[in-house]
Motif scaffolding. Structure first.
Motif, PDB file in Angstrom:
ATOM      1  N   ALA A 448       0.837  -1.208   0.000  1.00  0.00           N
ATOM      2  CA  ALA A 448       0.000   0.000   0.000  1.00  0.00           C
ATOM      3  C   ALA A 448       0.867   1.251   0.000  1.00  0.00           C
ATOM      4  O   ALA A 448       0.559   2.239  -0.685  1.00  0.00           O
ATOM      5  CB  ALA A 448      -0.928  -0.013   1.212  1.00  0.00           C
ATOM      6  N   SER A 449       1.972   1.203   0.749  1.00  0.00           N
ATOM      7  CA  SER A 449       2.887   2.349   0.792  1.00  0.00           C
ATOM      8  C   SER A 449       3.541   2.584  -0.568  1.00  0.00           C
ATOM      9  O   SER A 449       3.747   3.728  -0.977  1.00  0.00           O
ATOM     10  CB  SER A 449       3.968   2.125   1.857  1.00  0.00           C
ATOM     11  N   GLU A 450       3.865   1.486  -1.281  1.00  0.00           N
ATOM     12  CA  GLU A 450       4.459   1.621  -2.610  1.00  0.00           C
ATOM     13  C   GLU A 450       3.463   2.243  -3.594  1.00  0.00           C
ATOM     14  O   GLU A 450       3.832   3.078  -4.415  1.00  0.00           O
ATOM     15  CB  GLU A 450       4.919   0.247  -3.118  1.00  0.00           C
ATOM     16  N   ILE A 451       2.208   1.798  -3.516  1.00  0.00           N
ATOM     17  CA  ILE A 451       1.171   2.395  -4.373  1.00  0.00           C
ATOM     18  C   ILE A 451       1.028   3.878  -4.058  1.00  0.00           C
ATOM     19  O   ILE A 451       0.901   4.721  -4.953  1.00  0.00           O
ATOM     20  CB  ILE A 451      -0.186   1.678  -4.167  1.00  0.00           C
ATOM     21  N   PHE A 452       1.073   4.199  -2.777  1.00  0.00           N
ATOM     22  CA  PHE A 452       0.953   5.591  -2.346  1.00  0.00           C
ATOM     23  C   PHE A 452       2.049   6.453  -2.987  1.00  0.00           C
ATOM     24  O   PHE A 452       1.811   7.572  -3.411  1.00  0.00           O
ATOM     25  CB  PHE A 452       1.024   5.666  -0.821  1.00  0.00           C
ATOM     26  N   LYS A 453       3.268   5.884  -3.070  1.00  0.00           N
ATOM     27  CA  LYS A 453       4.384   6.628  -3.668  1.00  0.00           C
ATOM     28  C   LYS A 453       4.181   6.847  -5.162  1.00  0.00           C
ATOM     29  O   LYS A 453       4.663   7.830  -5.732  1.00  0.00           O
ATOM     30  CB  LYS A 453       5.700   5.875  -3.438  1.00  0.00           C
ATOM     31  N   ASP A 454       3.463   5.910  -5.830  1.00  0.00           N
ATOM     32  CA  ASP A 454       3.253   5.997  -7.283  1.00  0.00           C
ATOM     33  C   ASP A 454       2.073   6.879  -7.676  1.00  0.00           C
ATOM     34  O   ASP A 454       1.842   7.107  -8.870  1.00  0.00           O
ATOM     35  CB  ASP A 454       3.022   4.588  -7.865  1.00  0.00           C
TER      36      ASP A 454
END
Length: 619
Positions: A448-454
């Motif tokens: 979820a954090s990676e998606i947030f960064k994208d």
């Protein structure tokens, strides 16, 4: 020689022609009036009675059909006319766009023989409503002579896609900015929950119309800022039905039915929209069945939304069979919306077999119909059926893609959600939200954090979603880091941190968060106060809890919920303040529930209360 027949005299023919034109003019006005009021049957009767309908009659009747959602009838009328003018073409194009028939609108646009600026702007509006940024920008590049309307539609289109930064960029580059353009930017911030930015735009406007005031009022109201909404409403130079309806929706959404009814009774002349807002609120509230039916019976005008609300009333009251009987026997016309309401009601009741039967009975399907049956199957875990319906759809808009994506996400199918997301022709805020939700739902907070960064743009909604995920998991240190990095900490963010602290026994941090929020100028709501009270309860700070409880009405203009009384009673009980706890419970305007009586049990009050508390806790 006898005089020529009077009917052939030029002066007589002139008078008859003038009378005929006058009759047609009056008929056109009547068609327009009934169309705007939703009386499509009356508008049709008047149109059919015209001996010599002119092109204005045709345009008005097509618009009347469009306003009532009868696109098929509008198209049939258009096809029957031999020589439509550009206005007629545009009226039909606008009808298709308004009802979401975007592919057909594109084909229709290509057929228009003499396109004008209205035609181009109508098609641009279609791309804006779809939320397809690439096609919106591509089509904009083709426009021959963009005007202020064109630029304003671009602002609205970017706002719909959640690209407020691009909306602001377009606005800043406009050669001419009128009050409509200013209001479009204000609405862009409103739609994307940027309340503070909306207020800056509102304060900067050189001229404000009633529409501008209503847009700012809507920004406050949809964000739940009751105090600011009330204050702005009082300072408005005048009110119209939109203003009143906005305040009505605010208090309906907060569940304050007494205030909502009081506002409704003050509306000078309510229309079908405000009536439907009040009716819908009553149908979704407990123990309001008779009031809703009384209001429905008093309504002089009813549309598809009115009947849909009554269907909802029956189904929410556990009378689904009676609601279906009402649908088949009493409704004068079965609109697509009413069919969809029945679909959704049966889906909510878990009657999947009935949902499928209704779907195949429908004379026409809308995109919402397909989405409803996808959701119904998804809720029952029948994802194969949902996927089959999705793949069989004749056309899919972004909403349909998002519904299927959300179905995968809520059922924990992370890989399927990722694959579908990658195959989507475009993404909007809802798409990214569903994908991020899929990771959160499966407990994959790293993903979820990676998606947030994208994310192309991180609005407060995404910051809060990630914050909630970490706070609920108990990872309060990372949650605090997210909170501290958030560029716009709204009330929801503050409440999330306070809830995390109070839920995991960190009462001191919950109380500190509450006071820090107030020092930063944030206005507390009922949830903020509740978690502050829970924090005091954990720490045994009964006096602090008492001051905060008393401040609800005095400082924050809030009405305590039964939960506030329960926590306060428990705090008093733990401090052996038996008399104060009993006095508080006796004074509250609610019947004591288990938790409240549990607080009294803590203080070892009289045997009657203790026995009742024990009975409720055991049951």
């Amino acid at each position: 020689m006898l005089e020529t027949n009077v009917c052939n005299r030029p002066d007589f023919l002139s008078r008859q022609r003038a009378k005929l034109e006058q009759d047609t003019f009056l008929a056109n006005r009547a068609i327009q009036m009934h169309g705007k009021c939703g009386r499509i049957d009356r508008a049709k009767r008047i149109f059919d009675s015209l001996t010599h309908p002119n092109v204005f009659s045709l345009n008005i009747m097509i618009s009347a059909y469009a306003q009532s959602g009868h696109v098929a009838q509008a198209k049939a009328l258009f096809d029957s006319f031999k020589f439509p003018d550009t206005v007629t073409w545009n009226a039909m194009l606008t009808a298709l766009v308004q009802e979401g028939h975007y592919e057909e609108a594109k084909q229709f646009f290509d057929r228009i023989p003499n396109r004008n600026q209205v035609s181009w702007n109508a098609m641009l509006t279609a791309y804006a409503q779809v939320g397809n940024v690439n096609e919106l920008e591509s089509f904009f590049q083709k426009l021959p002579n963009p005007n202020v309307v064109t630029w304003t539609v671009m602002v609205q289109g970017y706002a719909r896609c959640g690209r407020v930064d691009r909306a602001k960029w377009v606005f800043d580059g406009m050669p001419i900015k009128n009050v409509v353009a200013w209001t479009a930017l204000l609405s862009a911030y409103t739609q994307n929950w940027h309340v503070e930015d909306a207020k800056i735009v509102f304060d900067s406007m050189p001229v404000r119309t009633l529409v501008s005031w209503n847009a700012m009022l809507s920004s406050y109201a949809t964000s739940g800022h009751a105090f600011e909404s009330d204050n702005l409403f009082q300072n408005m130079p005048l009110h119209d039905l939109v203003s009143w309806t906005c305040m009505l929706q605010l208090h309906c959404s907060k569940g304050d039915m007494d205030r909502a009814v009081a506002i409704f009774d003050q509306i000078p002349a309510f229309d079908i929209i405000s009536s439907n807002v009040m009716l819908t609120a009553l149908t979704t509230s407990k123990d309001q069945f008779q009031k809703a039916m009384d209001l429905f019976s008093r309504m002089e005008l009813r549309d598809a939304n009115s009947w849909a609300a009554i269907l909802t009333l029956y189904t929410r009251s556990g009378e689904l069979s009676e609601g279906m009987r009402y649908f088949y026997e009493k409704m004068p016309e079965h609109s697509v919306k009413s069919w969809n309401t029945l679909l959704q009601a049966n889906a909510a009741a878990g009657n999947l077999e009935e949902v499928n039967k209704l779907f195949w009975k429908m004379p026409l399907w809308s995109l919402a119909s397909f989405c409803s049956i996808i959701v119904a199957n998804s809720c029952c875990g029948r994802l194969d059926n949902s996927r089959e319906v999705f793949t069989s759809m004749p056309e899919r808009d972004l909403v349909a893609w998002n519904v299927m994506l959300e179905s995968y996400a809520t059922n924990g199918h992370l890989e399927l959600a990722k694959n579908l997301f990658d195959s989507m022709p475009e993404w909007d805020v809802a798409s990214w939200s569903s994908l991020m939700g899929a990771f959160i739902h499966t407990g994959n907070l790293t993903g979820a954090s990676e998606i947030f960064k994208d994310l192309p743009q991180r609005s407060a909604v995404f910051w809060n979603a990630l914050l909630v995920a970490f706070a609920r998991s108990g990872d309060l240190e990372d949650a605090k880091k997210i909170f501290d990095r958030s560029p716009s900490r709204d009330l929801a963010a503050w409440n999330t941190m306070a809830a995390g602290f109070s839920q995991f026994g960190r009462g001191g941090d919950a109380l500190e968060s509450f006071h820090s929020m107030l020092l930063e100028g944030m206005r507390a709501d009922e949830i903020s106060v509740l978690h502050a009270l829970i924090g005091c309860n954990h720490l045994g700070l009964v006096e602090n809890a008492g001051r905060i409880f008393a401040s609800m009405a005095a400082d924050h203009r809030l009405v305590p919920w039964i939960e506030h009384y329960s926590v306060m009673a428990e705090a008093l009980g733990r401090s052996c303040e038996a008399g104060a706890a009993r006095e508080l419970v006796d004074s509250m305007p609610y019947f004591p529930d288990r938790k409240t009586l549990g607080g009294l049990e803590t203080s070892k009050l009289n045997p009657t209360v203790s026995k009742l508390a024990c009975f409720l806790n055991e049951s």
